[in-house]
Motif scaffolding. Structure first.
Motif, PDB file in Angstrom:
ATOM      1  N   PHE B 294      75.328  83.651  37.800  1.00  0.00           N
ATOM      2  CA  PHE B 294      75.724  82.257  37.960  1.00  0.00           C
ATOM      3  C   PHE B 294      74.603  81.442  38.590  1.00  0.00           C
ATOM      4  O   PHE B 294      73.786  81.974  39.332  1.00  0.00           O
ATOM      5  CB  PHE B 294      76.955  82.152  38.862  1.00  0.00           C
ATOM      6  CG  PHE B 294      78.138  82.897  38.328  1.00  0.00           C
ATOM      7  CD1 PHE B 294      78.869  82.375  37.268  1.00  0.00           C
ATOM      8  CD2 PHE B 294      78.499  84.131  38.855  1.00  0.00           C
ATOM      9  CE1 PHE B 294      79.957  83.064  36.757  1.00  0.00           C
ATOM     10  CE2 PHE B 294      79.590  84.819  38.344  1.00  0.00           C
ATOM     11  CZ  PHE B 294      80.315  84.297  37.301  1.00  0.00           C
ATOM     12  N   ILE B 295      74.615  80.156  38.269  1.00  0.00           N
ATOM     13  CA  ILE B 295      73.782  79.209  39.000  1.00  0.00           C
ATOM     14  C   ILE B 295      74.686  78.700  40.115  1.00  0.00           C
ATOM     15  O   ILE B 295      75.720  78.086  39.851  1.00  0.00           O
ATOM     16  CB  ILE B 295      73.359  78.035  38.089  1.00  0.00           C
ATOM     17  CG1 ILE B 295      72.780  78.541  36.755  1.00  0.00           C
ATOM     18  CG2 ILE B 295      72.375  77.125  38.812  1.00  0.00           C
ATOM     19  CD1 ILE B 295      71.509  79.324  36.862  1.00  0.00           C
ATOM     20  N   THR B 296      74.295  78.963  41.368  1.00  0.00           N
ATOM     21  CA  THR B 296      75.247  78.741  42.465  1.00  0.00           C
ATOM     22  C   THR B 296      75.569  77.264  42.693  1.00  0.00           C
ATOM     23  O   THR B 296      76.631  76.948  43.209  1.00  0.00           O
ATOM     24  CB  THR B 296      74.742  79.379  43.778  1.00  0.00           C
ATOM     25  OG1 THR B 296      73.384  78.954  43.989  1.00  0.00           O
ATOM     26  CG2 THR B 296      74.773  80.885  43.679  1.00  0.00           C
ATOM     27  N   ASP B 297      74.659  76.363  42.289  1.00  0.00           N
ATOM     28  CA  ASP B 297      75.033  74.953  42.424  1.00  0.00           C
ATOM     29  C   ASP B 297      75.570  74.383  41.108  1.00  0.00           C
ATOM     30  O   ASP B 297      75.707  73.171  40.942  1.00  0.00           O
ATOM     31  CB  ASP B 297      73.873  74.105  42.986  1.00  0.00           C
ATOM     32  CG  ASP B 297      72.577  74.291  42.220  1.00  0.00           C
ATOM     33  OD1 ASP B 297      72.586  75.022  41.211  1.00  0.00           O
ATOM     34  OD2 ASP B 297      71.556  73.717  42.627  1.00  0.00           O
ATOM     35  N   ARG B 298      75.850  75.257  40.142  1.00  0.00           N
ATOM     36  CA  ARG B 298      76.466  74.848  38.874  1.00  0.00           C
ATOM     37  C   ARG B 298      77.467  75.922  38.439  1.00  0.00           C
ATOM     38  O   ARG B 298      77.404  76.435  37.319  1.00  0.00           O
ATOM     39  CB  ARG B 298      75.410  74.683  37.762  1.00  0.00           C
ATOM     40  CG  ARG B 298      74.361  73.613  37.984  1.00  0.00           C
ATOM     41  CD  ARG B 298      74.916  72.204  37.820  1.00  0.00           C
ATOM     42  NE  ARG B 298      73.872  71.197  37.823  1.00  0.00           N
ATOM     43  CZ  ARG B 298      73.143  70.849  38.889  1.00  0.00           C
ATOM     44  NH1 ARG B 298      73.327  71.439  40.044  1.00  0.00           N
ATOM     45  NH2 ARG B 298      72.230  69.899  38.778  1.00  0.00           N
ATOM     46  N   MET B 299      78.391  76.260  39.344  1.00  0.00           N
ATOM     47  CA  MET B 299      79.338  77.337  39.048  1.00  0.00           C
ATOM     48  C   MET B 299      80.187  77.022  37.816  1.00  0.00           C
ATOM     49  O   MET B 299      80.634  77.915  37.106  1.00  0.00           O
ATOM     50  CB  MET B 299      80.241  77.610  40.260  1.00  0.00           C
ATOM     51  CG  MET B 299      79.543  78.278  41.436  1.00  0.00           C
ATOM     52  SD  MET B 299      78.784  79.897  41.068  1.00  0.00           S
ATOM     53  CE  MET B 299      80.222  80.971  41.093  1.00  0.00           C
ATOM     54  N   ASN B 300      80.385  75.717  37.552  1.00  0.00           N
ATOM     55  CA  ASN B 300      81.205  75.327  36.404  1.00  0.00           C
ATOM     56  C   ASN B 300      80.581  75.701  35.057  1.00  0.00           C
ATOM     57  O   ASN B 300      81.250  75.693  34.038  1.00  0.00           O
ATOM     58  CB  ASN B 300      81.479  73.813  36.444  1.00  0.00           C
ATOM     59  CG  ASN B 300      80.186  73.000  36.379  1.00  0.00           C
ATOM     60  OD1 ASN B 300      79.195  73.352  37.036  1.00  0.00           O
ATOM     61  ND2 ASN B 300      80.179  71.953  35.591  1.00  0.00           N
ATOM     62  N   PHE B 301      79.260  76.042  35.060  1.00  0.00           N
ATOM     63  CA  PHE B 301      78.613  76.460  33.816  1.00  0.00           C
ATOM     64  C   PHE B 301      79.115  77.821  33.341  1.00  0.00           C
ATOM     65  O   PHE B 301      78.920  78.185  32.190  1.00  0.00           O
ATOM     66  CB  PHE B 301      77.095  76.574  34.022  1.00  0.00           C
ATOM     67  CG  PHE B 301      76.354  75.287  33.889  1.00  0.00           C
ATOM     68  CD1 PHE B 301      76.993  74.068  34.064  1.00  0.00           C
ATOM     69  CD2 PHE B 301      75.011  75.283  33.585  1.00  0.00           C
ATOM     70  CE1 PHE B 301      76.303  72.871  33.945  1.00  0.00           C
ATOM     71  CE2 PHE B 301      74.312  74.094  33.453  1.00  0.00           C
ATOM     72  CZ  PHE B 301      74.963  72.891  33.645  1.00  0.00           C
TER      73      PHE B 301
END
Lengths: 442, 442
Positions: B294-301
């Motif tokens: 995951f991209i931690t500042d874009r968890m919604n991805f």
């Protein structure tokens, strides 16, 4: 069990072929970009009506066409030019002209397979759109030259002709109404020979001998003409002599060729080019300068990069007329050239160095060591599991890797390692990481 | 005139999107190769029976399938894994194992389009085939990490789990016969929440509350669990506590995870990883360690790189069983990340420098000058045709190029040139080529 077969006319790329193919593509991309050409991409699938456009019997028969889930009539692209025309029409207002682009992508044609012909193959197109400047033609020629040089192909020759200048010559002999058939016949002269061309023109086209011989003589195609065209200073002599006989409306085209050859001479590049009046390319598409490139020690390959100028790319899809000039490298032929020169099939891996595994306990250390080589730009593999050292050598040999590093307790303690060149058998012990990097990078 | 439209779910890549996409692909390729992973390619079209294999209702509905010119039942590939299985089976004797390969190529799925979902998209797979070594799993994890770092994506977290360890826990609570349904429910916990998972398991699966809570508690999914999984030293605590309760046959799987996390800790990389018992991946395919990133500042991805270990890739096509471990980067999600960070859409060209055209007579000189910049690695365009200088500035601005060189008679005589930065407006006169290169390259 399902038989693991592959469709006829299609192929897998194993590493030994994909590595050189990717190298060629990267070098060409880098060359295109050095001239400021930007990449684009378009879908593999398009509406059939877009791809067929005006259509031609040949294309219609070869295209992979079907109904999709929404019952739309769709097809796989059979070239990158029609999609480009659709692309430029659709995005006309978003693009800045002159628009310089390249596009390397697969196309599909369900044609009968023969040796060296595939139903899926990569095209490598580059074009300048929206410029009528002769400089655009010149730039495409420079880019073809730079492309060949980038892949270390030295023996190339770029043949140039001008479609409209040919018309000028044909007109001079009063045969303009038969222009298309004459051009088609001349286009075949290297394949079928001069005598056969004369025969076709006399018998099928009912052109008298004087006209035919006049045209061929003017084009220097009447005697022992060279397949490689007219070279060096003779280019200027021939073009001036043609310019002297054609009517005024055509001299501008002779001047275009003269200017381009003069630019090439000024830049010291003329020896890589020829004026070749026998090259006419696709008649319905190109409208100005056209070119074909040959590998001079592999003339049987045919043209490996060809193209030319076209008046109106977007005519089918838009009221905004967009002229262009461009060319296309035949990646399969370039790859065949490497195969021919036995530069393919030697390496089953990109790895330059393999670190042997003497003990699984060292795994984190092996990967830390590998990191140091990777950071220096050396592609490095670690043997995943401890096994007999002979098996590790066998693996490195089968993959075609030259260098191996051997390290266990002592070496990690001393922080120096053993490097072996498995091609010549030399081994050097107790080298620092820097010394190993220096040795490998030569 | 034909309307220049494009099929729904498909898209064109204009330079402003294709340039960053190509950059991502090149950086990932370079990372794969630094670890010794070699490129391969397979055809877009295959026999339908090969692609459907065992088949699943979902795939059957989405696949682009049709009859070719020879009345063969063919389809466009919908992923790169099934073609890989066919490839490895067909070329088994030509490949050297362990076989490390990557494959970046488009796939096609005729699914319903939604935001961010396309019918044509690129997959970016990398796998190690033919090795059961735990080092292979470790190496794939290192490669995921290096991949993120190569594209300057810092805020990533790689979540790891072990499918067989989960079974050990479920077995401990006497529920092995319901394992598949329990795993499917747990896999949804981040989407639907713990309470909903408990409800499903109680109502649909008739599992008693004690069993459910036992499993969730063991997995640390009973309280305020973090979407990012278990991190740092707690990983070891939790895995040891799980190891203590499961039966002996399963402890080897806890040890596999413990070894990998220990390697990561030794290498100083543990902070980029988490143990996440809620991740189970596709149940029918993966058989060992699985991971999602995951991209931690874009968890919604959602996951932008996932994969795992599988026991028998080639089972459908061959008697030679080939195990593997691998993962796949979602290029569209990485590209969306750049868009999100507004790193896309700024540049309509790769050009770094434009040489203005003050007079067409200088064309050969302009291109010679351009050569010097290109040789220094600066992507350089020449304005093709003389035009008002304001128009040349406008062109450079619209394309997003920073640097322009202005030269006419005087400059060519002195062999020094005028360099202008059109972003900040500064202009420096009479610079040598070397000084210009030095200024642009900073």
């Amino acid at each position: 069990m399902i038989e693991p077969k592959i469709l006829k006319g299609f192929r897998d790329y194993l590493p030994e072929t994909m590595i050189p193919k990717k190298n060629i593509m990267r070098k060409l991309e880098s060359t295109f970009e050095s001239f400021g050409f930007s990449p684009i991409d378009t879908p593999a699938l398009e509406y059939t009506e877009i791809l067929l456009g005006k259509g031609s019997g040949e294309t219609d028969k070869q295209i992979y066409r079907f109904k999709d889930h929404g019952d739309r009539d769709v097809s796989l692209r059979f070239d990158l030019t029609v999609p480009l025309a659709r692309f430029v029409s659709l995005h006309y207002n978003e693009l800045v002209f002159p628009f310089k682009r390249y596009h390397i992508a697969p196309v599909w044609r369900g044609e009968n397979t023969q040796k060296g012909r595939y139903r899926e193959f990569f095209q490598c197109d580059f074009d300048i759109l929206g410029s009528n400047a002769l400089t655009a033609d010149y730039e495409i020629l420079l880019l073809i030259m730079a492309g060949f040089e980038s892949i270390e192909c030295e023996n190339f020759l770029i043949n140039i002709n001008h479609r409209k200048l040919l018309n000028g010559i044909i007109d001079h002999f009063g045969l303009l109404d038969k222009s298309q058939n004459i051009l088609q016949a001349i286009d075949k002269i290297y394949k079928i020979g001069k005598d056969e061309v004369v025969k076709i023109l006399m018998e099928e086209e009912k052109i008298d001998a004087a006209g035919i011989h006049g045209i061929l003589k003017t084009l220097r195609l009447d005697g022992d003409f060279s397949k490689e065209g007219i070279k060096g200073d003779e280019i200027f002599t021939v073009l001036h002599s043609i310019k002297d006989i054609i009517s005024d409306e055509y001299t501008v085209y002779a001047d275009e060729l003269l200017t381009i050859f003069q630019y090439l001479q000024d830049a010291g590049n003329l020896h890589k080019f020829a004026y070749n009046p026998a090259i006419t390319r696709g008649l319905d598409y190109y409208t100005g300068i056209v070119f074909e490139s040959f590998i001079t020690d592999r003339m049987n390959f045919g043209s490996v990069c060809s193209g030319g100028r076209y008046d109106n790319l977007t005519g089918l899809y838009s009221k905004n007329p967009v002229a262009g000039v461009g060319a296309s490298f035949g990646l399969d032929r370039l790859l065949a050239l490497l195969e021919d020169k036995e530069q393919i099939g030697k390496k089953q891996t990109v790895s330059e160095l393999i670190i042997f595994n003497m003990n699984n306990d060292f795994i984190p250390l092996y990967y830390k060591l590998a990191d140091q080589f990777k950071n220096a730009g050396i592609k490095t593999e670690v043997i995943l599991d401890k096994q007999k050292i002979n098996n590790q050598f066998k693996y490195a040999e089968r993959k075609g890797v030259t260098w191996v590093v051997i390290a266990a307790d002592e070496e990690f303690k001393a922080n120096t390692f053993n490097l072996k060149n498995i091609i010549d058998g030399t081994e050097t012990k107790a080298l620092t990481v820097e010394e190993i990097i220096h040795t490998i990078k030569g």
